[in-house]
Design a protein around this motif. Sequence first.
Motif, PDB file in Angstrom:
ATOM      1  N   THR A  70       8.387 -12.707   3.066  1.00  0.00           N
ATOM      2  CA  THR A  70       7.362 -11.899   2.223  1.00  0.00           C
ATOM      3  C   THR A  70       6.745 -13.002   1.311  1.00  0.00           C
ATOM      4  O   THR A  70       7.079 -14.044   1.251  1.00  0.00           O
ATOM      5  N   GLU A  95       1.894 -10.151  -0.771  1.00  0.00           N
ATOM      6  CA  GLU A  95       1.876  -9.206   0.232  1.00  0.00           C
ATOM      7  C   GLU A  95       2.517  -7.989  -0.382  1.00  0.00           C
ATOM      8  O   GLU A  95       2.065  -6.755  -0.243  1.00  0.00           O
ATOM      9  N   GLN A 117      -0.684 -12.830   4.863  1.00  0.00           N
ATOM     10  CA  GLN A 117       0.599 -13.256   4.898  1.00  0.00           C
ATOM     11  C   GLN A 117       0.696 -14.743   4.865  1.00  0.00           C
ATOM     12  O   GLN A 117       1.650 -15.296   4.554  1.00  0.00           O
TER      13      GLN A 117
END
Length: 193
Positions: free
Chosen positions: A92, A96, A162
């Motif tokens: 992650t 995000e 992402q």
Amino acid sequence: MKPKIGIIGKGNVGHALLRGCERAGYEAKAVGHYLKGVQETSAWGEVIILAVPFAALDETLREMGENVNGKPLVDVTNVVTADFQLALGCTTSGAEELQKKVPSAKVIKAFNTVFAEHMYLGKVKDEPITLFAAGDDGEAKAAVLQLGREIGFDAVDAGPLQNARWLETLGYFHIQLGYALKMGSDVEFKLIR
């Protein structure tokens, strides 16, 4: 018409981005850690830049409240701990996680792979530095890329939010090159294409 830029954070990064925005003809305001100022600046800005330490994000989000709803929210933070270790892994990113905390904002990861002293020009040694911007909202990302180009950067669309995972690890590597390996703050990234 250029959007008004509200910068939350008035340290080296916030000050440099304020200078760059103003030099590029944007109306911009920067505010330090002052509750009323954070609320007013985040309400006033049409694009909000978060130039605060990673550890201060939650408190800053509480102070801004709903003022970020529907707006581009530019995450400039480097996701490092107080002792300069990477705070998150590669599954992650801080950006995000920020998007999860403020789902109605349009989070864009940008400016975190550039040392503050070069942010107001977008150049080092007369060479444009590459500004990577990752985000899921095309219009918000386009506004940030345009801002970067007008400051003087070689602005590059780095894909979806992402990809902030890689920008944050690149930012960490950048800090390692400049400070841990003592290459200095004139070491910057340029994408050759």
